[in-house]
Write a protein that holds these residues in place. Structure first.
Motif, PDB file in Angstrom:
ATOM      1  N   VAL A   1       0.752  -0.999  -0.143  1.00  0.00           N
ATOM      2  CA  VAL A   1       0.022   0.064   0.206  1.00  0.00           C
ATOM      3  C   VAL A   1       0.905   1.205   0.041  1.00  0.00           C
ATOM      4  O   VAL A   1       0.560   2.138  -0.858  1.00  0.00           O
ATOM      5  CB  VAL A   1      -0.879   0.007   1.197  1.00  0.00           C
ATOM      6  N   ILE A   2       1.908   1.242   0.966  1.00  0.00           N
ATOM      7  CA  ILE A   2       2.877   2.337   0.944  1.00  0.00           C
ATOM      8  C   ILE A   2       3.477   2.567  -0.441  1.00  0.00           C
ATOM      9  O   ILE A   2       3.441   3.707  -0.757  1.00  0.00           O
ATOM     10  CB  ILE A   2       3.980   2.060   1.934  1.00  0.00           C
TER      11      ILE A   2
ATOM     12  N   ALA B   1      -2.092   2.415   5.378  1.00  0.00           N
ATOM     13  CA  ALA B   1      -2.056   3.233   4.104  1.00  0.00           C
ATOM     14  C   ALA B   1      -1.664   4.612   4.373  1.00  0.00           C
ATOM     15  O   ALA B   1      -1.396   5.395   3.740  1.00  0.00           O
ATOM     16  CB  ALA B   1      -3.312   2.989   3.490  1.00  0.00           C
ATOM     17  N   ASP B   2      -2.142   5.073   5.593  1.00  0.00           N
ATOM     18  CA  ASP B   2      -2.072   6.615   6.105  1.00  0.00           C
ATOM     19  C   ASP B   2      -2.071   6.647   7.577  1.00  0.00           C
ATOM     20  O   ASP B   2      -2.592   7.271   8.178  1.00  0.00           O
ATOM     21  CB  ASP B   2      -3.461   7.308   5.735  1.00  0.00           C
TER      22      ASP B   2
ATOM     23  N   GLN C   1      -7.102  -1.674  -9.198  1.00  0.00           N
ATOM     24  CA  GLN C   1      -6.826  -0.009  -8.866  1.00  0.00           C
ATOM     25  C   GLN C   1      -5.531   0.341  -8.709  1.00  0.00           C
ATOM     26  O   GLN C   1      -5.060   1.171  -9.208  1.00  0.00           O
ATOM     27  CB  GLN C   1      -7.607  -0.064  -7.520  1.00  0.00           C
ATOM     28  N   ARG C   2      -4.583  -0.617  -8.183  1.00  0.00           N
ATOM     29  CA  ARG C   2      -3.256  -0.465  -8.167  1.00  0.00           C
ATOM     30  C   ARG C   2      -2.618  -0.423  -9.563  1.00  0.00           C
ATOM     31  O   ARG C   2      -1.708   0.394  -9.871  1.00  0.00           O
ATOM     32  CB  ARG C   2      -2.401  -1.384  -7.353  1.00  0.00           C
TER      33      ARG C   2
ATOM     34  N   THR D   1      -3.513   2.676 -11.249  1.00  0.00           N
ATOM     35  CA  THR D   1      -2.607   3.885 -10.643  1.00  0.00           C
ATOM     36  C   THR D   1      -1.236   3.983 -11.023  1.00  0.00           C
ATOM     37  O   THR D   1      -0.788   5.158 -11.362  1.00  0.00           O
ATOM     38  CB  THR D   1      -2.928   3.998  -9.051  1.00  0.00           C
ATOM     39  N   THR D   2      -0.651   2.913 -10.980  1.00  0.00           N
ATOM     40  CA  THR D   2       0.771   3.050 -11.308  1.00  0.00           C
ATOM     41  C   THR D   2       0.983   3.354 -12.813  1.00  0.00           C
ATOM     42  O   THR D   2       2.094   3.748 -13.280  1.00  0.00           O
ATOM     43  CB  THR D   2       1.288   1.715 -10.926  1.00  0.00           C
TER      44      THR D   2
ATOM     45  N   SER E   1       1.017   3.961  -2.995  1.00  0.00           N
ATOM     46  CA  SER E   1       0.596   5.273  -2.685  1.00  0.00           C
ATOM     47  C   SER E   1       1.424   6.244  -3.007  1.00  0.00           C
ATOM     48  O   SER E   1       1.388   7.342  -3.545  1.00  0.00           O
ATOM     49  CB  SER E   1       0.122   5.473  -1.324  1.00  0.00           C
ATOM     50  N   PHE E   2       2.954   5.921  -2.863  1.00  0.00           N
ATOM     51  CA  PHE E   2       3.913   6.795  -3.246  1.00  0.00           C
ATOM     52  C   PHE E   2       4.442   6.588  -4.748  1.00  0.00           C
ATOM     53  O   PHE E   2       5.436   7.388  -5.012  1.00  0.00           O
ATOM     54  CB  PHE E   2       5.294   6.722  -2.343  1.00  0.00           C
TER      55      PHE E   2
ATOM     56  N   ASP F   1      -7.213  -1.061   4.850  1.00  0.00           N
ATOM     57  CA  ASP F   1      -6.447  -0.160   4.740  1.00  0.00           C
ATOM     58  C   ASP F   1      -5.371   0.251   5.709  1.00  0.00           C
ATOM     59  O   ASP F   1      -4.694   1.385   5.826  1.00  0.00           O
ATOM     60  CB  ASP F   1      -7.487   1.266   4.308  1.00  0.00           C
TER      61      ASP F   1
ATOM     62  N   ARG G   1       4.904  13.430   5.311  1.00  0.00           N
ATOM     63  CA  ARG G   1       4.468  14.195   4.627  1.00  0.00           C
ATOM     64  C   ARG G   1       4.174  15.299   4.474  1.00  0.00           C
ATOM     65  O   ARG G   1       4.577  16.619   4.053  1.00  0.00           O
ATOM     66  CB  ARG G   1       3.121  13.587   4.049  1.00  0.00           C
TER      67      ARG G   1
END
Length: 399
Positions: free
Chosen positions: A88-89, A157-158, A328-329, A332-333, A92-93, A154, A166
């Motif tokens: 996830v990390i 993830a955050d 989804q991943r 996104t990538t 997301s980056f 999740d 951040r």
């Protein structure tokens, strides 16, 4: 076990040598590992861990040997759960695929250092205060409760570490290879790579607060705790690339881990009662309770992992969830131009996977489509990925 300083030194030297070997022969030159490469080296590190455990059985005795294997299996299972958060990390980056190995190796080295420190702190606390077993039991039971909470997918993830990183680490928008610093407009700037490493390192610390009490619940031998933890982390980088596409399918793994942590928590609580010297419990005297043996612990841990893993892999819900998460991943990538760099083959392979996952999603019965959170956003993401692929193909034809 009575371990001499020489054996301690040799063990630490071997672990450091394995980490350095991994860096210089596999990670130093940025590349995307093949499935075969990941499988071979995953088997290599698991083989080393098993050989070491057999050595403990032969030279240390049955009890230490079983304690090592119970600790290793538990820590390895927790490591797989950690991989989901790393995924996830990294996603997301949008860490470029070829540079992900260095991020993962950094995470492993940081985890080794952090957990080694916590192991010796934990051992010192246990030797000084018997009530620490109660504290460890409480931590494990609370963690087990957290793992079975709804919508826990999740997690990580955050988290707090990522939010703080951040906020306080100002970085460039783009990566510069695997560099931590770059020059932009004549100024020396941090790159997102540093932010990712801070996020991974901070998350490792949070994981250590769960894993160290768990293994101390299985053995209080510091040498076994250290080696089982270290060998469970070695090979984690290769395992990430090996089961990357299966992580979303392990939908029941967190239930298995929750059950294992709760089981160890109860085991620790019983041990704490057996060693009790807390004044307000039984007037500070030990309580005569049944303690769980190491063979029983190992059997329970392996059974729970096997049942939850097999149930996850055969579950239709797991296949659906895997298609949704992977689509989804991948979308996104794919939209991040630096993710695959100039590797056209990887780009095509990723888009082919995306199309297959998209087809699975479209063919889902209504009851499974309800699992898609924010379906309109996902469909818009897929449309943009297709538009980007069409643009990419047009550029390729024109050159």
């Amino acid at each position: 076990m009575n371990i001499s300083p020489v054996l301690w030194g040799l063990t630490v030297a071997v672990i450091i040598a394995l980490v350095l070997f991994d860096f210089f022969f596999h990670v130093r030159k940025a590349h995307i590992p093949t499935l075969r490469e990941a499988a071979v080296w995953s088997a290599f590190y698991v083989g080393i861990a098993i050989l070491f455990g057999l050595g403990v059985l032969v030279f240390g005795g049955t009890k230490p040997g079983l304690e090592y294997f119970a600790g290793y299996v538990t820590e390895k299972a927790l490591s797989v759960d950690n991989l989901f958060v790393f995924l996830v990390i990294i996603g997301s980056f949008a860490v470029p695929r070829a540079d992900q190995q260095k991020v993962l190796l950094f995470g492993i080295v940081f985890a080794l250092i952090a957990r080694t420190g916590l192991i010796f702190v934990g051992a010192a606390l246990i030797n000084a205060f018997a009530w620490v077993f109660y504290l460890f039991a409480l931590i494990l039971l609370l963690t087990a409760g957290q793992l079975i909470k709804p919508d826990d997918d999740d997690r990580g993830a955050d988290n707090l570490v990522i939010r703080l990183a951040r906020r306080f680490l100002r970085t460039t928008d783009d990566y510069d290879g695997d560099k931590l610093f770059t020059v932009e407009n004549g100024k020396r700037m941090l790159t997102p790579m540093l932010l990712v490493m801070v996020a991974i390192g901070g998350t490792d610390l949070l994981f250590a607060l769960d894993s160290i009490p768990a293994i101390f619940g299985l053995t209080q031998d510091v040498y076994i705790v250290f080696t089982a933890t270290a060998f469970s982390l070695l090979g984690l980088r290769q395992l990430y690339f090996l089961i990357d596409g299966l992580l979303d399918r392990l939908i029941y793994l967190h239930f298995g881990l929750a059950a294992i942590l709760a089981f160890i928590g109860v085991k620790l609580f019983l041990h704490a009662l057996h060693e009790n010297n807390v004044p307000f419990i039984n007037d500070g005297e030990p309580v005569n309770v049944v303690e769980v043996s190491t063979p029983v612990s190992l059997g329970v841990i392996i059974t729970l992992l096997l049942v939850t893993t097999v149930a996850s892999l055969v579950s239709p819900k797991g296949r659906v969830k895997n298609a949704i998460g992977s689509a989804q991943r991948h979308a996104t990538t794919y939209l991040n131009k630096t993710y695959y760099g100039e590797d056209a083959a990887e780009r095509e392979k990723a888009f082919a996977k995306l199309c297959a996952e998209e087809q699975q999603i479209k063919q889902m019965p209504p009851k499974y489509r309800a699992m898609i959170r924010r379906e309109d956003d996902l469909m818009d993401l897929l449309r943009r990925a297709h538009a980007e692929h069409d643009r990419y193909l047009a550029e390729e034809k024109s050159t």
